[in-house]
Scaffold this motif. Structure first.
Motif, PDB file in Angstrom:
ATOM      1  N   GLU A  79       0.837  -1.190   0.000  1.00  0.00           N
ATOM      2  CA  GLU A  79       0.000   0.000   0.000  1.00  0.00           C
ATOM      3  C   GLU A  79       0.882   1.254   0.000  1.00  0.00           C
ATOM      4  O   GLU A  79       2.069   1.201   0.340  1.00  0.00           O
ATOM      5  N   ARG A  80       0.269   2.336  -0.381  1.00  0.00           N
ATOM      6  CA  ARG A  80       0.996   3.612  -0.387  1.00  0.00           C
ATOM      7  C   ARG A  80       1.459   3.943   1.040  1.00  0.00           C
ATOM      8  O   ARG A  80       0.702   3.836   2.004  1.00  0.00           O
ATOM      9  N   GLY A  81       2.730   4.318   1.165  1.00  0.00           N
ATOM     10  CA  GLY A  81       3.283   4.682   2.464  1.00  0.00           C
ATOM     11  C   GLY A  81       3.670   3.508   3.326  1.00  0.00           C
ATOM     12  O   GLY A  81       4.027   3.689   4.499  1.00  0.00           O
ATOM     13  N   SER A 101       9.459   3.399   3.179  1.00  0.00           N
ATOM     14  CA  SER A 101      10.098   4.524   2.510  1.00  0.00           C
ATOM     15  C   SER A 101      10.220   4.245   1.013  1.00  0.00           C
ATOM     16  O   SER A 101      10.766   3.219   0.607  1.00  0.00           O
ATOM     17  N   GLY A 102       9.697   5.146   0.214  1.00  0.00           N
ATOM     18  CA  GLY A 102       9.733   4.986  -1.239  1.00  0.00           C
ATOM     19  C   GLY A 102       8.461   4.432  -1.825  1.00  0.00           C
ATOM     20  O   GLY A 102       8.304   4.404  -3.055  1.00  0.00           O
ATOM     21  N   ALA A 103       7.533   3.979  -0.978  1.00  0.00           N
ATOM     22  CA  ALA A 103       6.247   3.452  -1.475  1.00  0.00           C
ATOM     23  C   ALA A 103       5.297   4.624  -1.686  1.00  0.00           C
ATOM     24  O   ALA A 103       4.412   4.897  -0.877  1.00  0.00           O
ATOM     25  N   VAL A 104       5.480   5.344  -2.804  1.00  0.00           N
ATOM     26  CA  VAL A 104       4.704   6.565  -3.061  1.00  0.00           C
ATOM     27  C   VAL A 104       3.312   6.258  -3.591  1.00  0.00           C
ATOM     28  O   VAL A 104       2.450   7.135  -3.630  1.00  0.00           O
ATOM     29  N   GLN A 105       3.079   5.017  -4.024  1.00  0.00           N
ATOM     30  CA  GLN A 105       1.749   4.625  -4.462  1.00  0.00           C
ATOM     31  C   GLN A 105       1.567   3.124  -4.250  1.00  0.00           C
ATOM     32  O   GLN A 105       2.528   2.374  -4.128  1.00  0.00           O
ATOM     33  N   ARG A 108       0.802  -0.735  -5.033  1.00  0.00           N
ATOM     34  CA  ARG A 108       1.305  -1.555  -6.136  1.00  0.00           C
ATOM     35  C   ARG A 108       0.863  -2.997  -5.961  1.00  0.00           C
ATOM     36  O   ARG A 108       0.938  -3.553  -4.859  1.00  0.00           O
TER      37      ARG A 108
END
Length: 473
Positions: free
Chosen positions: A217-219, A222-226, A228
């Motif tokens: 999930e987004r957030g 670190s680096g999970a901006v959206q 997937r």
């Protein structure tokens, strides 16, 4: 765009003429029918790329005709013409399998736009089907090269398993073709039109592997901006290959076990459970039973994966495949490079037959490609074979050659040692039965018996060995 023949079905002549005029003006071949029954007769008599039918007709309605067309011609696109404001009818038509609909009254340009849109979509679907067939082609059974009895058993198991959703564990040394077998299972199954997704479990660190498999999930980190999707979601309806499953950590083993048990996943950082319909195939070159005994692999996960096991024998145990595979790799090289090589000479083939092939089929393919590159004539010779890092011209199966002998004599000695060893192993397997040994080696019984005399081999010895083994058992 391909020029398709179109069948227009309408009980009103004015509407039939309107459609014919608009479509023929755009270059389409058009036939007409005044009823559903007449349309079915036309469809039986000729091939059409599109049917445009009015919904309100006496006798057989447009929806009834659509359902009959779907029964006879699954992929033939159909456009339903509905009266103004009958949205429910249009929805029913789409549910029944209509490709599109158009409302009366319509202009010729509107009809042409809808027809072209449907046909373009049909062309695109045909291209996708063709591409999928090209992708699947190398993995059809007839393209997997072998004449070994052991591989014949593997092929039979693939045929038996293909249309089942059974989880399969594919084992074997590196280079034996485990991924090729996984592809063959998928592309010969009823999931062939869905995705085949592979993930190398041993090539990713644990944190990244979890995200790759289950998504995030987004957030979530670190680096999970959206958000997937992971491989399980991406492979929905198809097949997921867990390559080198023996290399994953125990923490990941537990998470994977839960997914296989529950048929659902949770994305990293998420709370929602997502149902997944995926067939699982797994490969490993490790001995998982030994790993279980050592405490590095979970037994419960092993039993989940090992519903059916396919073991691929190493190339040294099916040396009768070396000439076939050599010819296959050489032909593939010539097709790819447009070079003309007529084959491999006798000395070079003997050298290949005397090697133990620790890298298995993959190593053989690389050796043949390199030799084909180095060949200066129209045949691969022994000189063209690589000498480093593992000399193919020396034997790993029958001992090192005697360098004090002249080359020809030394080569003959090595070949003879390998041939004798091969015959001894064959006689042991078949307990001295010359007929079975000859069939296995692909020669007649007289030739095999003559070779036995050359090497002073007595079939009675091997029969006694067989009797001793049976008594011990």
């Amino acid at each position: 765009m391909t020029n398709h023949a179109i069948l227009v079905v309408d009980d009103q002549e004015t509407h039939r003429d309107l459609c014919r005029s608009a479509l023929t003006g755009a270059g389409f071949a058009v036939e007409t029918a005044a009823s559903g029954a007449a349309a079915l007769e036309r469809l039986r008599a000729g091939a059409f790329g599109l049917v445009i039918t009015d919904q309100l007709m006496p006798g057989m309605s447009g929806l009834d005709l659509l359902r009959e067309i779907r029964r006879l011609h699954t992929l033939l696109p159909v456009i339903i013409v509905t009266a103004y404001g009958t949205v429910d009818t249009a929805v029913d038509a789409m549910k029944a399998g209509a490709s599109d609909f158009i409302q009366k009254p319509f202009t010729p340009d509107e009809l042409l736009l809808v027809a072209q849109r449907v046909l373009e979509r049909q062309d695109l679907m045909e291209e996708v089907r063709t591409l999928r067939e090209r992708i699947a082609e190398p993995y059809r059974f007839e393209h997997i090269v072998s004449q070994s009895p052991k591989m014949t058993e593997v092929f039979e198991m693939i045929r038996h398993l293909a249309d089942l959703d059974t989880t399969v564990l594919i084992t074997g040394e590196t280079g034996t073709g485990k991924e090729l077998v996984a592809h063959a299972i998928h592309y010969n199954s009823n999931r062939r039109d869905q995705r085949f997704v592979r993930i190398n479990c041993g090539a990713l660190p644990e944190t990244l592997l979890e995200s790759e498999l289950f998504g995030h999930e987004r957030g979530a980190f670190s680096g999970a901006v959206q958000a997937r999707r992971g491989k399980f979601e991406y492979a929905a309806g198809g097949t997921l290959l867990l390559d080198e499953i023996g290399d994953i950590s125990q923490a990941m083993q537990l998470k994977l076990l839960r997914v296989l048990q529950e048929k659902e996943i949770q994305r990293v950082g998420g709370n929602e459970t997502i149902q997944v319909d995926v067939r699982i195939l797994a490969t490993t070159n490790r001995d998982l039973e030994t790993a279980i005994a050592a405490g590095t692999f979970r037994s419960d996960l092993y039993y989940r994966l090992n519903v059916v096991r396919i073991h691929l024998p190493p190339l040294r145990e099916r040396m009768e495949d070396v000439p076939l595979l050599t010819e296959h790799f050489l032909r593939a090289f010539c097709e790819k490079t447009k070079r003309t090589l007529r084959g491999i000479d006798h000395d070079a083939m003997n050298a290949l037959a005397c090697y133990s092939w620790p890298g298995n089929v993959r190593e053989l393919g690389n050796v043949i490609e390199r030799a084909a590159v180095m060949a200066t004539g129209d045949h691969i010779t022994a000189v063209d074979l690589p000498v480093c890092p593992a000399p193919v011209r020396e034997t790993g199966a029958a001992g090192q050659p005697n360098l004090d002998l002249p080359f020809k004599e030394g080569r003959q000695q090595v070949i003879g040692e390998y041939e004798k060893t091969y015959m001894v192993n064959c006689l042991r397997r078949y307990k001295g039965n010359i007929g079975q040994c000859a069939q296995h080696c692909g020669v007649d019984s007289k030739t095999f018996y003559r070779k036995m005399l050359d090497y002073d081999l007595d079939k009675r010895v091997f029969r006694k060995l067989g009797d001793a083994v049976e008594q011990d058992e």
